[in-house]
Design an enzyme around this catalytic site. Structure first.
Site, PDB file in Angstrom:
ATOM      1  N   ARG A   9       0.852  -1.175   0.000  1.00  0.00           N
ATOM      2  CA  ARG A   9       0.000   0.000   0.000  1.00  0.00           C
ATOM      3  C   ARG A   9       0.896   1.235   0.000  1.00  0.00           C
ATOM      4  O   ARG A   9       1.902   1.281   0.712  1.00  0.00           O
ATOM      5  CB  ARG A   9      -0.925   0.020   1.232  1.00  0.00           C
ATOM      6  CG  ARG A   9      -1.976  -1.069   1.223  1.00  0.00           C
ATOM      7  CD  ARG A   9      -3.052  -0.810   0.185  1.00  0.00           C
ATOM      8  NE  ARG A   9      -4.002  -1.903   0.094  1.00  0.00           N
ATOM      9  CZ  ARG A   9      -3.934  -2.875  -0.815  1.00  0.00           C
ATOM     10  NH1 ARG A   9      -2.952  -2.891  -1.689  1.00  0.00           N
ATOM     11  NH2 ARG A   9      -4.854  -3.830  -0.848  1.00  0.00           N
ATOM     12  N   GLU A  50      -2.212   7.988  -4.254  1.00  0.00           N
ATOM     13  CA  GLU A  50      -2.587   7.398  -5.530  1.00  0.00           C
ATOM     14  C   GLU A  50      -3.921   7.947  -6.054  1.00  0.00           C
ATOM     15  O   GLU A  50      -4.874   8.070  -5.281  1.00  0.00           O
ATOM     16  CB  GLU A  50      -2.692   5.882  -5.332  1.00  0.00           C
ATOM     17  CG  GLU A  50      -2.769   5.073  -6.586  1.00  0.00           C
ATOM     18  CD  GLU A  50      -2.610   3.578  -6.317  1.00  0.00           C
ATOM     19  OE1 GLU A  50      -3.359   2.794  -6.920  1.00  0.00           O
ATOM     20  OE2 GLU A  50      -1.738   3.214  -5.501  1.00  0.00           O
ATOM     21  N   HIS A  92      -0.191   0.389 -10.403  1.00  0.00           N
ATOM     22  CA  HIS A  92      -0.979  -0.510  -9.555  1.00  0.00           C
ATOM     23  C   HIS A  92      -1.489  -1.709 -10.359  1.00  0.00           C
ATOM     24  O   HIS A  92      -2.694  -1.941 -10.475  1.00  0.00           O
ATOM     25  CB  HIS A  92      -2.148   0.248  -8.917  1.00  0.00           C
ATOM     26  CG  HIS A  92      -2.653  -0.405  -7.660  1.00  0.00           C
ATOM     27  ND1 HIS A  92      -3.163   0.296  -6.591  1.00  0.00           N
ATOM     28  CD2 HIS A  92      -2.726  -1.718  -7.293  1.00  0.00           C
ATOM     29  CE1 HIS A  92      -3.527  -0.530  -5.636  1.00  0.00           C
ATOM     30  NE2 HIS A  92      -3.273  -1.771  -6.041  1.00  0.00           N
TER      31      HIS A  92
END
Length: 325
Positions: free
Chosen positions: A237, A266, A284
């Protein structure tokens, strides 16, 4: 007929198998849905298939008066207010296990790309700047026989360690709980305190969940403990890493490089990060192989159908909600 809302177009045609018994609406735009849009769509929905980028907070949950299940198309679910969902009697499900191998593959792809400067070499060659072999051309750091430090030794962390066997690596790991000896022996993993792992590892790969304790787990102090030749990989993360501190470490070459698939804010990047040659950035895509993504669709659909049939879903994040049914 139950109404299912999907916040992003999904791969394959798995949704077709439920269209005869459910009214399925897919968000039509190729971007992350806004909070206001989400609240509007959820007013009539019985179930939602959400993405990790979707902000499902208390206000959104309260807007979904008919919601029975939130199916997050991801392993993580820190985008969802679990407490609010539970209070509202809404089941929350996710997609664990199925993306383990794909995520481990990407961690290794980043590790190799950074250590051997693959992206820099590709850019140079495409630009016509390759003038022939040279002894000091794009020197990287060795991989085989080096030390790999894994922070977070769940399924993905263990899968990363399994791949390290083929590279003859020493593997250290740090985890909230030490693994059983049998697993340590099978994977060739040795437990280490976090500071020791950072100081001894040539590669540090992050696979821990995002919690209040792990936010900025890797900051200026931790980066300062790492070797100047070390590489940091984050496929966990984004907020686990203090991105500004990482930017400074990469600029000053306190560490050799980094490979990132997730970001602190993000999809935004810390300004300056994209300008650095010693970081490889991917959007991602840890679970982005066809087999994995299709399996994730099947998983969320099966759990949605189970909840709507008043059956306990397989991947229930908030099991306490089921006792109320």
């Amino acid at each position: 007929m139950y109404r299912i809302f999907v916040t992003r177009s999904l791969p394959g045609n798995a949704l077709d198998k439920i269209k005869d018994r459910c009214n399925v609406t897919v968000y039509p735009l190729d971007r992350t849905i806004t909070k206001d849009e989400l609240m509007t769509y959820l007013k009539e929905a019985d179930a939602v298939i959400s993405m990790l980028s979707d902000p499902i907070d208390k206000e959104v949950i309260e807007a979904g008066k008919n919601l029975k299940v939130i199916a997050n198309y991801a392993v993580g679910y820190n985008n969802i207010d679990i407490e609010a969902a539970t209070k509202s009697g809404i089941a929350v499900v996710n997609t664990p296990d199925v993306l383990t191998e794909a995520s481990a593959d990407l961690a290794w792809a980043l590790l190799l790309a950074v250590s051997r400067r693959v992206v820099e070499g590709d850019t140079m060659t495409r630009a016509g700047k390759f003038r022939g072999w040279a002894p000091e051309l794009l020197l990287g750091v060795p991989v085989y026989g080096q030390t790999l430090g894994i922070i977070g030794a769940g399924r993905i962390g263990q899968a990363v360690a399994r791949r390290a066997k083929g590279f003859g690596m020493r593997v250290l790991y740090h985890n909230r709980k030490r693994l059983p000896k049998a697993i340590e022996n099978d994977l060739g993993m040795s437990y280490a305190a976090l500071d020791d792992l950072l100081a001894e590892s040539d590669f540090v790969s992050l696979h821990c969940p995002l919690t209040p304790e792990t936010k900025h787990l890797i900051g200026p102090r931790e980066l300062g403990l790492m070797k100047q030749t070390a590489v940091l990989i984050n496929t966990a993360r984004g907020p686990v890493v203090d991105e500004e501190a990482l930017l400074q470490a990469l600029r000053k070459k306190t560490i050799f490089g980094a490979g990132l698939d997730v970001y602190e804010k993000e999809p935004l990047l810390t300004p300056g990060l994209a300008d650095l040659p010693n970081v490889v950035l991917t959007p991602h895509i840890g679970s982005a192989d066809t087999r994995t993504r299709l399996a994730m669709v099947d998983m969320v659909l099966n759990d949605i159908i189970a909840v709507l049939n008043n059956e306990r879903p397989q991947n229930l994040v908030n099991p306490e909600v089921w006792g109320r049914r």
